[in-house]
Design an enzyme around this catalytic site. Structure first.
Site, mmCIF file in Angstrom:
data_model
loop_
_atom_site.group_PDB
_atom_site.id
_atom_site.type_symbol
_atom_site.label_atom_id
_atom_site.label_comp_id
_atom_site.label_asym_id
_atom_site.label_seq_id
_atom_site.Cartn_x
_atom_site.Cartn_y
_atom_site.Cartn_z
ATOM 1 C CB CYS A 7 -18.668 27.470 16.132
ATOM 2 S SG CYS A 7 -18.376 28.470 14.673
ATOM 3 C CG ASP A 56 -25.368 40.736 0.093
ATOM 4 O OD1 ASP A 56 -24.693 40.951 -0.928
ATOM 5 O OD2 ASP A 56 -26.250 41.514 0.521
ATOM 6 C CG LEU A 76 -15.651 36.094 6.842
ATOM 7 C CD1 LEU A 76 -14.727 37.281 6.821
ATOM 8 C CD2 LEU A 76 -16.780 36.374 7.807
ATOM 9 C CG HIS A 133 -22.327 30.710 17.002
ATOM 10 N ND1 HIS A 133 -21.726 31.107 18.176
ATOM 11 C CD2 HIS A 133 -21.320 30.442 16.141
ATOM 12 C CE1 HIS A 133 -20.402 31.076 18.024
ATOM 13 N NE2 HIS A 133 -20.125 30.667 16.788
ATOM 14 C CD GLU A 134 -21.493 28.928 12.464
ATOM 15 O OE1 GLU A 134 -20.709 29.594 11.759
ATOM 16 O OE2 GLU A 134 -21.118 28.245 13.438
ATOM 17 C CG HIS A 180 -19.043 33.430 12.975
ATOM 18 N ND1 HIS A 180 -18.120 34.012 13.802
ATOM 19 C CD2 HIS A 180 -19.231 32.158 13.443
ATOM 20 C CE1 HIS A 180 -17.758 33.137 14.738
ATOM 21 N NE2 HIS A 180 -18.423 32.007 14.545
ATOM 22 C CG HIS A 210 -15.665 32.077 18.273
ATOM 23 N ND1 HIS A 210 -14.853 31.187 17.630
ATOM 24 C CD2 HIS A 210 -16.920 31.842 17.803
ATOM 25 C CE1 HIS A 210 -15.580 30.439 16.815
ATOM 26 N NE2 HIS A 210 -16.845 30.813 16.900
ATOM 27 C CG MET A 252 -21.195 36.207 18.625
ATOM 28 S SD MET A 252 -21.856 35.128 17.315
ATOM 29 C CE MET A 252 -20.363 34.741 16.399
#
Ligand SMILES: *[C@@H]1O[C@H](CO)[C@@H](O)[C@H](O)[C@H]1NC(C)=O
Ligand SMILES: *[C@@H]1O[C@H](CO)[C@@H](O)[C@H](O)[C@H]1NC(C)=O
Ligand SMILES: *[C@@H]1O[C@H](CO)[C@@H](O)[C@H](O)[C@H]1NC(C)=O
Ligand SMILES: *[C@@H]1O[C@H](CO)[C@@H](O)[C@H](O)[C@H]1NC(C)=O
Ligand SMILES: *[C@@H]1O[C@H](CO)[C@@H](O)[C@H](O)[C@H]1NC(C)=O
Ligand SMILES: *[C@@H]1O[C@H](CO)[C@@H](O)[C@H](O)[C@H]1NC(C)=O
Ligand SMILES: *[C@@H]1O[C@H](CO)[C@@H](O)[C@H](O)[C@H]1NC(C)=O
Ligand SMILES: *[C@@H]1O[C@H](CO)[C@@H](O)[C@H](O)[C@H]1NC(C)=O
Ligand SMILES: *[C@@H]1O[C@H](CO)[C@@H](O)[C@H](O)[C@H]1NC(C)=O
Ligand SMILES: *[C@@H]1O[C@H](CO)[C@@H](O)[C@H](O)[C@H]1NC(C)=O
Ligand SMILES: *[C@@H]1O[C@H](CO)[C@@H](O)[C@H](O)[C@H]1NC(C)=O
Ligand SMILES: *[C@@H]1O[C@H](CO)[C@@H](O)[C@H](O)[C@H]1NC(C)=O
Ligand SMILES: [Zn+2]
Length: 565
Positions: A109, A188, A208, A242-243, A246, A252, A260
């Site tokens: 990632c 969002d 983010l 996985h993303e 986040h 992680h 994660m």
């Protein structure tokens, strides 16, 4: 070595009538040795410092252990590698080895964790493994939209996979995440595909901007690397899961099996309890987790009988004892409690192997036999000796004031005493195969194997041992510092599975539960140091479980609760 046991072959000072003593020769006493780590073999690439350094830097940035522009000096490399080896549960040799290379050669990632000085400088992995960004969503209906799609997969398929990946996270959360309306200017969370340049080994990243406490609309982008070929949608499926973690506020995890964990596999890793613990710590649960099944303030203890066969035994179920001495059994279909005895002299109940027992204030012991006319079979004569009864496997044992342990012979009121250690027993526990584990008041742990004629073997000598628990054939101990240790008999080796906080441990079948000092209840996940929180800080006094994982707790208020979700 001093032999801490006195084996008594005669002069049995027992108040129990017709006691017999199993003959007990002294046998060799052995301490269980520690494991010696084995080293992996050498490979040519081990000499490629460029590759090692690149991987170590990437790993450090993925966990927020390095400021973005900082580098690790060559002289610090062995210490840096040791830090990674701790996480990978490898011998800390400081040498980059095969396994590290295998882990770090995987696609990863691209989301870098913000620098965390505490974590960066700490050498310990002794804390919870999941990591949070800090902020979370402050509203419960969250939307997402695709900015654009990859040409590698039909757009429909991309939408299905993304929607599935969101559901993986939200199915147990009190939030919903849906695609934004077709004509909405933004959502969002934005999803897009972008070329990241030929040197980038990352499959995707999430960035983010947040004000520290909440995640903000329209500022979260999940960006997939469009230089990769996403035609194999399994990889897209997992990368997205996985993303999305986040995008909900997770960083992680240090658990290699968790979603994660920052390196990707071709196949999806299922949601790990560590991932679930992380996301629930942010958003809580969709449904109440516990259902109250009784609320009588006089309830003193609960006992669960759970046979190990596929068909439940006649007496299997949940029992409670009240301070009045009354014993009740929970009837699951009707959700009510039925009295099975009501005697003011009853001070303890115990059950296992399809049998329920009670002990009276005068030391007498009875076995529940609902099919016979007497209902309660008198099996232990009154005596001031019994201070505790322990039912385990298909046996019933008593711990006695004089330090002895005795076992009901199975007929009449005959009990066989089991050779006596010179130090009093504090707690006993018994495996399915009837190995008897004995925690002595000195903190020593000794064990004796069925049929107990062979003497005691010392397994541990540690004054910090404060309690023991046995589930199936597994043995666990609790230490005064709140740590929980499992005996890995395959090595054999003591493994710390919780480093702090535990105040009591309970085992049932393959499940291990821990009650923390703050009253919270946890279940061990099988991954070292990773526990699933089952209840918050409640005034819990006991936890019982069955072999299939059902669990009940008794609160100090007398409430009995069952875990339902
Ligand atoms: C060493 O590793 C780097 C990075 O993986 C690679 O580019 C380079 O070709 C390797 N060098 C040798 C001599 O194998
Ligand atoms: C990192 O390096 C880049 C380019 O060298 C520079 O623009 C940036 O300000 C540096 N960031 C920090 C935090 O030092
Ligand atoms: C840094 O990490 C530690 C341990 O994981 C955590 O307790 C702490 O809150 C983190 N600090 C920041 C600023 O995120
Ligand atoms: C971590 O380990 C390094 C090298 O072994 C040592 O220099 C450092 O003091 C340790 N840090 C802490 C916080 O223990
Ligand atoms: C994603 O992968 C999981 C596990 O392999 C699978 O169960 C699921 O159906 C996949 N999702 C989609 C949308 O194909
Ligand atoms: C998707 O949009 C981004 C801008 O947000 C752009 O950089 C990228 O090239 C676009 N990708 C495709 C496949 O259109
Ligand atoms: C990308 O790789 C090439 C060739 O290995 C190298 O010359 C270049 O500096 C790299 N670019 C970046 C941004 O790392
Ligand atoms: C997300 O992408 C949009 C443009 O598509 C951009 O305006 C915004 O700043 C990005 N957010 C972050 C956190 O990078
Ligand atoms: C992606 O992989 C598939 C299947 O392996 C192949 O048919 C397709 O041509 C590839 N796409 C690109 C852009 O290379
Ligand atoms: C709790 O106690 C009250 C009063 O005795 C009773 O009405 C109620 O049904 C009980 N609730 C449960 C879940 O047992
Ligand atoms: C609580 O249990 C005791 C003993 O069984 C019983 O006498 C009493 O009525 C119960 N209290 C309530 C409120 O049900
Ligand atoms: C089930 O328990 C009984 C006694 O409680 C024991 O004899 C038997 O070996 C156990 N069976 C299994 C499969 O564990
Ligand atoms: Zn990531």
């Amino acid at each position: 070595m001093k032999l801490p046991f006195v084996v008594l072959l005669s002069a049995v000072t027992s108040c129990v009538s017709q006691s017999t003593v199993d003959s007990a020769p002294i046998r060799t006493i052995s301490l269980i040795p520690s494991a010696t780590p084995t080293l992996v073999h050498s490979h040519p690439w081990r000499h490629n410092r460029t590759r090692q350094s690149q991987h170590v830097h990437e790993f450090f940035r993925l966990f927020g252990w390095l400021r973005r522009n900082d580098t690790i000096r060559d002289s610090d490399m062995p210490a840096a590698i040791q830090k990674i080896q701790k996480i990978l549960h490898e011998p800390e040799t400081g040498e980059y080895d095969d396994r590290m290379d295998a882990v770090m050669s995987k696609p990863r990632c691209g989301t870098l964790q913000p620098y965390n000085e505490t974590d960066a400088k700490s050498n310990s992995t002794m804390h919870k493994k999941y990591v949070l960004w800090g902020p979370k969503w402050d509203h419960t209906t969250i939307t997402y939209q695709f900015i654009n799609y990859t040409a590698d997969l039909p757009a429909d398929r991309q939408r299905i996979i993304i929607s599935y990946a969101f559901a993986q996270w939200t199915q147990y959360l009190p939030i919903t995440i849906t695609p934004s309306a077709a004509n909405a200017p933004h959502a969002d969370i934005h999803i897009r595909f972008m070329s990241m340049g030929p040197n980038e080994t990352a499959y995707a990243f999430t960035n983010l901007i947040a004000d520290g406490t909440s995640l903000s609309t329209g500022l979260i982008n999940i960006t997939f690397n469009d230089d990769w070929n996403w035609t194999d949608d399994r990889m897209f499926n997992f990368t997205a899961t996985h993303e999305i973690g986040h995008s909900l506020g997770l960083s992680h995890s240090k658990v290699e099996d968790a979603v994660m964990w920052p390196y990707y596999e071709a196949d999806i890793r299922p949601m790990h309890p560590d991932d679930q613990a992380a996301v629930h710590s942010l958003y809580g649960w969709k449904n109440p987790r516990w259902k109250r099944i009784d609320n009588n303030s006089t309830t003193k203890s609960i006992v669960q009988l759970s046979s190990n066969s596929t068909t439940p035994a006649l007496l299997d179920g949940l029992y409670q004892m009240r301070s009045s001495g009354q014993i009740l059994r929970f009837d699951t279909p009707s959700g009510t409690w039925a009295s099975v005895d009501n005697n003011k002299d009853t001070i303890q109940i115990a059950g296992a192997g399809g049998a329920l027992y009670q002990r009276h204030t005068d030391g007498s012991i009875y076995r529940y036999t609902p099919t016979s006319s007497s209902t309660w079979q008198y099996i232990g004569p009154s005596s001031d000796n019994p201070i505790d009864i322990v039912a385990a496997a298909d046996q019933i044992y008593q711990r006695r004031k004089d330090g002895w342990i005795a076992r009901w012979s199975g007929s009449g009121t005959t009990w066989n005493t089991i050779e006596q250690p010179s130090v009093n027993s504090k707690q006993i526990a018994v495996t399915e195969s009837k190995t008897l584990w004995n925690l002595l008041s000195s903190g020593d742990v000794v064990r004796s194997e069925w049929p107990y004629g062979g003497g005691w073997t010392i397994v541990d000598q540690n004054a910090a041992n404060s309690a023991i628990a046995v589930g199936g054939e597994e043995f666990y101990k609790l230490q005064t510092d709140g740590s929980v240790v499992w005996l890995d008999m395959s090595v054999p080796y003591w493994r710390i599975i919780e480093n702090a906080g535990s105040a009591a441990i309970y085992a049932a079948g393959k499940y291990l539960y821990s009650r923390h000092g703050d009253g919270s209840i946890w279940r061990y996940t099988g991954t070292q140091l990773v526990w699933e929180q089952l209840d918050g800080s409640v005034n819990s006094v006991a936890v019982v479980g069955d072999r299939r994982g059902a669990v009940w707790e008794l609160l100090g208020t007398g409430d009995v609760l069952r875990l339902v979700s």
